[in-house]
Design an enzyme around this catalytic site. Structure first.
Site, PDB file in Angstrom:
ATOM      1  N   GLU A   1      -3.833  -6.375  15.295  1.00  0.00           N
ATOM      2  CA  GLU A   1      -3.363  -5.059  14.841  1.00  0.00           C
ATOM      3  C   GLU A   1      -4.511  -4.046  14.960  1.00  0.00           C
ATOM      4  O   GLU A   1      -4.286  -2.851  15.138  1.00  0.00           O
ATOM      5  CB  GLU A   1      -2.840  -5.128  13.395  1.00  0.00           C
ATOM      6  CG  GLU A   1      -1.811  -4.044  13.072  1.00  0.00           C
ATOM      7  CD  GLU A   1      -1.136  -4.234  11.713  1.00  0.00           C
ATOM      8  OE1 GLU A   1      -1.821  -4.116  10.680  1.00  0.00           O
ATOM      9  OE2 GLU A   1       0.080  -4.489  11.680  1.00  0.00           O
TER      10      GLU A   1
ATOM     11  N   LYS B   1       0.846  -1.201   0.000  1.00  0.00           N
ATOM     12  CA  LYS B   1       0.000   0.000   0.000  1.00  0.00           C
ATOM     13  C   LYS B   1       0.879   1.248   0.000  1.00  0.00           C
ATOM     14  O   LYS B   1       0.679   2.163  -0.792  1.00  0.00           O
ATOM     15  CB  LYS B   1      -0.921  -0.033   1.217  1.00  0.00           C
ATOM     16  CG  LYS B   1      -1.824   1.157   1.339  1.00  0.00           C
ATOM     17  CD  LYS B   1      -2.749   1.031   2.533  1.00  0.00           C
ATOM     18  CE  LYS B   1      -3.446   2.354   2.792  1.00  0.00           C
ATOM     19  NZ  LYS B   1      -4.262   2.325   4.005  1.00  0.00           N
TER      20      LYS B   1
ATOM     21  N   GLU C   1      10.796  -4.712   4.081  1.00  0.00           N
ATOM     22  CA  GLU C   1      10.810  -6.129   3.693  1.00  0.00           C
ATOM     23  C   GLU C   1      10.455  -6.272   2.217  1.00  0.00           C
ATOM     24  O   GLU C   1      11.134  -6.958   1.445  1.00  0.00           O
ATOM     25  CB  GLU C   1       9.777  -6.921   4.520  1.00  0.00           C
ATOM     26  CG  GLU C   1      10.086  -7.046   5.995  1.00  0.00           C
ATOM     27  CD  GLU C   1       9.593  -5.873   6.830  1.00  0.00           C
ATOM     28  OE1 GLU C   1       9.287  -4.792   6.252  1.00  0.00           O
ATOM     29  OE2 GLU C   1       9.525  -6.015   8.060  1.00  0.00           O
TER      30      GLU C   1
ATOM     31  N   HIS D   1      -3.352 -32.867  18.997  1.00  0.00           N
ATOM     32  CA  HIS D   1      -2.156 -33.652  19.314  1.00  0.00           C
ATOM     33  C   HIS D   1      -0.992 -32.771  19.738  1.00  0.00           C
ATOM     34  O   HIS D   1       0.156 -33.217  19.723  1.00  0.00           O
ATOM     35  CB  HIS D   1      -1.792 -34.537  18.113  1.00  0.00           C
ATOM     36  CG  HIS D   1      -2.851 -35.559  17.841  1.00  0.00           C
ATOM     37  ND1 HIS D   1      -2.876 -36.776  18.485  1.00  0.00           N
ATOM     38  CD2 HIS D   1      -3.960 -35.517  17.061  1.00  0.00           C
ATOM     39  CE1 HIS D   1      -3.942 -37.449  18.074  1.00  0.00           C
ATOM     40  NE2 HIS D   1      -4.623 -36.705  17.216  1.00  0.00           N
TER      41      HIS D   1
ATOM     42  N   LYS E   1      10.212  -0.502  13.696  1.00  0.00           N
ATOM     43  CA  LYS E   1      10.686  -0.290  12.312  1.00  0.00           C
ATOM     44  C   LYS E   1      11.725   0.819  12.286  1.00  0.00           C
ATOM     45  O   LYS E   1      12.754   0.715  11.626  1.00  0.00           O
ATOM     46  CB  LYS E   1       9.523   0.157  11.417  1.00  0.00           C
ATOM     47  CG  LYS E   1       8.573  -0.904  10.981  1.00  0.00           C
ATOM     48  CD  LYS E   1       7.675  -0.319   9.883  1.00  0.00           C
ATOM     49  CE  LYS E   1       6.331  -0.996   9.822  1.00  0.00           C
ATOM     50  NZ  LYS E   1       5.389  -0.347   8.926  1.00  0.00           N
TER      51      LYS E   1
ATOM     52  N   GLY F   1      -4.539  -1.824   5.349  1.00  0.00           N
ATOM     53  CA  GLY F   1      -3.775  -2.970   4.839  1.00  0.00           C
ATOM     54  C   GLY F   1      -4.415  -4.305   5.188  1.00  0.00           C
ATOM     55  O   GLY F   1      -4.583  -5.179   4.341  1.00  0.00           O
ATOM     56  N   ARG F   2      -4.811  -4.469   6.458  1.00  0.00           N
ATOM     57  CA  ARG F   2      -5.345  -5.769   6.880  1.00  0.00           C
ATOM     58  C   ARG F   2      -6.777  -5.998   6.424  1.00  0.00           C
ATOM     59  O   ARG F   2      -7.352  -7.052   6.683  1.00  0.00           O
ATOM     60  CB  ARG F   2      -5.205  -5.916   8.400  1.00  0.00           C
ATOM     61  CG  ARG F   2      -5.821  -4.795   9.210  1.00  0.00           C
ATOM     62  CD  ARG F   2      -5.355  -4.825  10.644  1.00  0.00           C
ATOM     63  NE  ARG F   2      -5.821  -3.679  11.413  1.00  0.00           N
ATOM     64  CZ  ARG F   2      -5.192  -2.509  11.492  1.00  0.00           C
ATOM     65  NH1 ARG F   2      -4.075  -2.323  10.813  1.00  0.00           N
ATOM     66  NH2 ARG F   2      -5.671  -1.523  12.238  1.00  0.00           N
TER      67      ARG F   2
HETATM   68  O1  F6P Z   1       3.101  -4.038   9.922  1.00  0.00           O
HETATM   69  C1  F6P Z   1       2.575  -2.811   9.693  1.00  0.00           C
HETATM   70  C2  F6P Z   1       1.949  -2.633   8.340  1.00  0.00           C
HETATM   71  O2  F6P Z   1       1.796  -1.278   8.161  1.00  0.00           O
HETATM   72  C3  F6P Z   1       0.604  -3.352   8.187  1.00  0.00           C
HETATM   73  O3  F6P Z   1      -0.442  -2.647   8.729  1.00  0.00           O
HETATM   74  C4  F6P Z   1       0.541  -3.511   6.715  1.00  0.00           C
HETATM   75  O4  F6P Z   1      -0.420  -4.430   6.327  1.00  0.00           O
HETATM   76  C5  F6P Z   1       1.952  -3.945   6.420  1.00  0.00           C
HETATM   77  O5  F6P Z   1       2.751  -3.165   7.289  1.00  0.00           O
HETATM   78  C6  F6P Z   1       2.410  -3.786   5.002  1.00  0.00           C
HETATM   79  O6  F6P Z   1       2.290  -2.469   4.556  1.00  0.00           O
HETATM   80  P1  F6P Z   1       2.396  -2.097   3.033  1.00  0.00           P
HETATM   81  O7  F6P Z   1       1.262  -2.746   2.320  1.00  0.00           O
HETATM   82  O8  F6P Z   1       2.312  -0.611   2.988  1.00  0.00           O
HETATM   83  O9  F6P Z   1       3.717  -2.609   2.520  1.00  0.00           O
END
Ligand code: F6P
Length: 543
Positions: free
Chosen positions: A352, A206, A212, A383, A511, A266-267
């Site tokens: 979250e 987003k 990452e 189990h 972060k 995002g979620r």
């Molecule tokens: O972990 C925090 C966060 O901002 C989430 O809310 C989000 O889904 C994720 O990082 C990834 O964010 P983006 O889609 O901006 O890479």
């Protein structure tokens, strides 16, 4: 500000906790043969059996009164009509628009968002059809056989979960891989399996600033460029983001960009173009069925009276468990291996969203908020950790989820799964009393002293609250309903607790610190005093 805990509705529930709340589920069932009829609902082809929750009619009514008093009805309306309910970020919350009737109108700042939603869905459709039909090809003219989604959190978990859940609906000839983790192993494993000429990368972020995702995407782009040249990037890379500038910098060609909006968290975003990888894997028709399922739940939330309203009931039972029974975790236990990532998906959705300690106005909350959500497919869980839940000192609330019909060709196996699901739900509710243990051991011919020795070890206290969600089969429509049910449950709880379910400031600090430590890990000798000891080992052990 009026106090939640001092409200007459909360006080009434407090009183009920001392009377009805102390009753054991075994007694509640024995006293009331109508328990299933009174504490279950069946709508939308989904049975919601909450007869094993530790509630009585007065408690249920009290919970509904609390929901009403919280202004939930108005908040539901506010969310669906695009009001700014994400107060800290000053945003509307409109993931529901992504699955709304395409002919409706939803205004944000006076502007109807639906034409853009429709245009985006059309863009996805054209693209997915292009990839599947072979109209869109890789740089060497070959058809795509692999899609690699690079994203994390909300740009990964929903995609992985749905792709696994709908494995039976996958398009033949195309395989979806998902890379989220930053440590490089996932990326390395995927890149070693796929062929550059037939691989499409979807960079899903987003913000397009997530470390990452960007670092993994850069390696993937280099890997592709090394094999097919820089011109291949425009054929093999598409992106989903709100951030055009960053997509420019990454050299994503304009026709390969899929848009997002600030009003989709995002979620809550798998319904948007974040779902592109899902649609590439299972086909657009199934993706649209998923949307339709969610729309059914959206309409239900808006229209059903609270006493029959699944998200309201689920949310309020969760509040009873969290705040009155003081259960701080919820285990989600699907009896279908295809839902093996469902708990992981719910962890972000729920934790979250409702992992907050201040209200909208910034004051400390008066009571506990979001529970710890966790879980595994039920048979495996039996189990491993069920022992602790049956006899340990930690307690949890449980959600059992099961389709009646198998998600494989082995219906007999699903029948066994279902029998286990029901057996466990009964065992957690009713427990196993001293008398029952004694009878069992007597029948097995054991002597009195052995029986006395074993009784404490074989007792099951029971009284562990659970719900069962049962449905005919795990198809795209049902999955859409199921996901939207949990989304709205989270929302319902946030309204009662007075917290903002749509921001996530708590993820920022770590972060920020990580950013400052990137050069330190590269050069351990520059470590600040507090980290010098630890960095000494990094230096010593790095090959
Ligand atoms: O972990 C925090 C966060 O901002 C989430 O809310 C989000 O889904 C994720 O990082 C990834 O964010 P983006 O889609 O901006 O890479």
């Amino acid at each position: 500000m009026s106090s939640l805990l001092q409200s007459p509705e909360w006080q009434k529930l407090n009183a009920l906790m001392l009377s009805d709340g102390t009753q054991h589920l075994r007694d509640l069932f024995a006293e009331n043969p109508q328990r299933f009829e009174q504490f279950s609902r069946c709508e939308m082809d989904m049975l919601f059996d909450f007869s094993r929750q530790r509630v009585t009619q007065p408690i249920l009514q009290g919970l509904i009164k609390l929901a009403e008093a919280s202004g939930l009805k108005a908040q539901i309306k506010a969310m669906f009509s695009g009001e700014v309910i994400n107060t800290t970020e000053r945003r509307a919350v409109l993931h529901t628009a992504l699955r709304a009737d395409p002919n409706c109108k939803i205004l944000v700042n006076g502007q109807d968002v639906m034409p853009a939603v429709r245009a985006n869905l059309d863009h996805m459709k054209t693209f997915v059809e292009g990839v599947h039909s072979g109209r869109l090809l890789g740089a060497t003219g070959q058809k795509f056989t692999d899609v690699v989604n690079i994203g994390i959190g909300g740009s990964d978990l929903g995609i992985v979960m749905v792709n696994e859940a709908l494995a039976r609906y996958r398009q033949s000839g195309i395989t979806l891989h998902c890379v989220s983790n930053i440590d490089g192993s996932q990326l390395s494993d995927v890149l070693s399996k796929v062929n550059a000429a037939t691989t499409l990368f979807v960079v899903c972020s987003k913000t397009f600033t997530t470390l990452e995702t960007l670092s993994n995407a850069k390696i993937a782009r280099q890997w592709l460029t090394d094999q097919l040249g820089a011109e291949a990037v425009s054929h093999h890379f598409v992106a989903v983001s709100t951030n055009d500038k960053a997509m420019d910098a990454f050299k994503i060609s304009p026709e390969n960009r899929f848009t997002m909006w600030e009003w989709v968290g995002g979620r809550y975003s798998l319904w948007s173009s974040v779902g592109l990888s899902i649609a590439l894997s299972v086909g657009m028709t199934h993706f649209e069925e998923l949307l339709r399922g969610a729309r059914i739940m959206d309409e239900h939330l808006q229209q059903a009276p609270f006493e029959n309203n699944y998200p309201v009931l689920m949310g309020m039972l969760g509040i009873w468990n969290r705040n009155f029974l003081e259960l701080d975790s919820l285990a989600v236990l699907p009896y279908d291996q295809r839902l093996h990532r469902f708990a992981a998906y719910l962890q972000q959705l729920d934790m979250e969203s409702n992992g907050k300690r201040v209200t909208h106005s910034g004051e400390s909350v008066e009571c506990d908020t979001g529970a710890v959500v966790w879980g595994e497919p039920g048979s495996n869980a039996q189990h491993s950790f069920f022992q602790l839940l049956h006899q340990g000192t930690a307690r949890a609330a449980l959600d059992f989820i099961a389709p009646v019909n198998a998600s494989s060709e082995y219906q007999g196996q699903q029948n066994l799964a279902l029998a286990n699901c029901l057996g466990q739900a009964q065992a957690f509710a009713l427990g196993y009393t001293e008398q029952e243990v004694e009878q069992e051991l007597n029948a097995r011919g054991m002597d009195e002293s052995t029986i006395a020795r074993l009784i404490p070890h074989k007792l099951h206290p029971g009284n562990c609250p659970s719900s069962i969600l049962l449905f005919p089969k795990l198809d795209p429509l049902t999955l859409g309903k199921l996901i939207a049910l949990y989304e709205h449950k989270v929302f319902v709880q946030s309204v009662v607790w007075g917290i903002n379910a749509f921001d996530q400031w708590g993820v920022e600090l770590g972060k920020k610190l990580a950013d400052t430590l990137v050069p330190v890990v590269e050069k351990p000798e520059t470590a600040p005093a507090a980290l010098q000891g630890l960095m000494g080992y990094v230096k010593r052990w790095r090959q």
